[in-house]
Design an enzyme around this catalytic site. Structure first.
Site, mmCIF file in Angstrom:
data_model
loop_
_atom_site.group_PDB
_atom_site.id
_atom_site.type_symbol
_atom_site.label_atom_id
_atom_site.label_comp_id
_atom_site.label_asym_id
_atom_site.label_seq_id
_atom_site.Cartn_x
_atom_site.Cartn_y
_atom_site.Cartn_z
ATOM 1 N N HIS A 129 77.276 45.671 59.290
ATOM 2 C CA HIS A 129 78.269 46.006 60.291
ATOM 3 C C HIS A 129 79.588 45.303 59.972
ATOM 4 C CE1 HIS A 129 74.762 47.556 62.268
ATOM 5 N NE2 HIS A 129 74.231 46.346 62.363
ATOM 6 N N HIS A 140 70.848 44.046 56.268
ATOM 7 C CA HIS A 140 69.557 43.778 56.889
ATOM 8 C C HIS A 140 68.829 45.091 57.191
ATOM 9 C CE1 HIS A 140 72.399 44.355 60.222
ATOM 10 N NE2 HIS A 140 71.388 44.857 60.901
ATOM 11 N N ARG A 189 75.465 52.127 56.103
ATOM 12 C CA ARG A 189 74.097 52.131 55.577
ATOM 13 C C ARG A 189 74.092 51.904 54.072
ATOM 14 N NH1 ARG A 189 74.378 55.768 59.721
ATOM 15 N NH2 ARG A 189 72.947 55.309 61.442
ATOM 16 N N GLN A 241 71.333 48.191 56.310
ATOM 17 C CA GLN A 241 72.623 48.410 56.949
ATOM 18 C C GLN A 241 73.380 47.108 57.115
ATOM 19 O OE1 GLN A 241 71.851 48.894 61.563
ATOM 20 N NE2 GLN A 241 70.243 49.969 60.410
ATOM 21 N N GLU A 274 74.791 40.888 65.842
ATOM 22 C CA GLU A 274 73.599 41.081 66.673
ATOM 23 C C GLU A 274 72.608 39.949 66.460
ATOM 24 O OE1 GLU A 274 70.964 44.203 64.071
ATOM 25 O OE2 GLU A 274 72.860 44.943 64.862
#
Length: 399
Positions: free
Chosen positions: A95, A260, A279, A93, A130
């Site tokens: 972001h 990642h 994804r 995935q 993240e």
């Protein structure tokens, strides 16, 4: 103000049935326990242990909406803290950045895509960078595209290990695709849109053969992923990525566009308060290939380690390149230290103790948290002083 919280782990299928329970000192539920969410995200706002202490509000989302002073003047809580425990690989995935998220969210709203639709990409208008800190040795992850020379060497080994000339030709074609101009983008697109026939079988058989030793971990991963996700093109995409194993205390930072997948292990994860996920394989869920290709960063890069700053007194601070959050780790032992273990809180915070027992004294009140306990901290506590013996993680905003 310190507000104790109480949450239930989310039971995604990839979760460990025991790791979070062991960490929290609770009884396993008998189901997978994948993530413990600590925050005000509307998808799973964290319940407040004693609502009477915050005017009867049941969870963080409701309380913070009703009492913005608890955020120190911010409009919302910009981060989400999690404990993540993977027994099986998560999906590949990435972001979006803020601009892409805002545009995608607006466009899907305009098309009337329901917010809970399985094919929806953007659940909100926010980015989702993240970081993750391993709590135990052996946390495995795929993160970002490997340097092309190393990927060429790995694929060359697999060509040499192929069981027959036809399989060798299929793997060599993949090698040539990656090496071509703009090869990573084109290769990912072809693998996800129209996986070449026989390629996965050739990779699996070749990876199982003896190699030079340099890529043993990558070879073993091919077999694991193919067993978990038979026929999934993400098995081939994974061969293009950095594979890393973290020891306890080591951290990764995954910015927008970094492809990642967490493979197994337990860690503390901190992110912007978004649920936007594009994804790219290793999943039965929706994969929007054109949108993923727009989001991904295809520049090969080294493993994105995030090294903390040592603040002294057993404190270390993980600071990413976005203002939404930072993560303080507090390690307290019985050994006397010359420097006080203190930290000036720049904004609202959430603290969780992962080992031992830690007392936090603030400007207005105090709290003692044992292993597996966690609490929200309002900004007016200002200077925090830590005492006891144990390990605590504190998520907060950057100053």
């Amino acid at each position: 103000m310190f507000v104790p919280l109480r949450a239930t782990p989310r039971d995604y299928a990839w979760g460990s049935p025991t790791a979070i329970a062991e960490l929290l000192g609770s009884e396993p539920s008998g189901r997978p326990e994948a993530e413990l969410w600590l925050g005000a995200h509307p998808g799973a706002p964290t319940p407040i242990a004693d609502p009477s202490t915050v005017g009867g509000h049941a969870d963080l989302e409701r309380w913070l909406a009703a009492d913005p002073t608890a955020l120190g003047g911010r409009g919302s809580l910009p981060f989400l803290l999690k404990v993540l425990a993977a027994a099986h690989p998560l999906s590949l995935q990435a972001h979006p950045d803020l601009a892409r998220a805002a545009a995608g969210f607006t466009a899907e709203n305009a098309r009337g895509v329901p917010i809970d639709a399985s094919h929806r990409n953007y659940k909100d208008a926010l980015h989702k960078p993240e970081l993750i800190v391993a709590l135990r040795d052996g946390f495995e992850a795929l993160c970002g595209f490997r340097e092309l020379d190393a990927t060429d060497a790995l694929l060359g080994e697999l060509v040499a290990s192929a069981p027959d000339p036809a399989a060798a030709a299929r793997i060599n074609l993949l090698r040539e695709m990656v090496a071509a101009p703009d090869g990573l983008r084109d290769t990912v697109r072809i693998l996800l849109e129209q996986l070449p026939g026989g390629l996965l079988d050739a990779l699996v058989v070749a990876a199982a053969a003896p190699g030079s030793g340099e890529f043993d971990a990558e070879r073993a991963l091919v077999g694991r992923l193919a067993e978990e996700y038979p026929g999934d093109p993400g098995v081939a995409v994974a061969l293009l990525l950095n594979l890393v194993t973290l020891d306890a205390g080591e951290a990764l930072y995954l910015p927008a566009g970094n492809i990642h997948a967490y493979l197994r292990g337990i860690g503390v994860e901190l992110m912007a308060a978004s649920d936007n996920v594009l994804r790219g394989g290793l999943t039965p869920k929706h994969v929007d290939v054109p949108e993923l290709l727009e989001v991904l960063e295809f520049e090969p890069r080294p493993v994105p380690w995030l090294t903390p700053t040592d603040l002294g007194g057993g404190l270390s601070l993980f600071v990413p390149d976005v203002p939404d959050f930072e993560l303080l780790r507090v390690d307290l032992t019985d050994e006397p230290t010359e420097q006080e273990s203190s930290f000036r809180l720049p904004g609202p915070g959430i603290a969780i103790v992962t080992d031992g027992s830690v007392r936090i004294d603030g400007a207005a009140s105090s709290v003692e948290l044992g292993r597996g306990r966690y609490a929200f901290i309002t900004p007016d506590e200002e200077e925090l002083r830590f005492s006891g013996t144990g390990t605590l993680f504190l998520a907060t905003t950057q100053g």
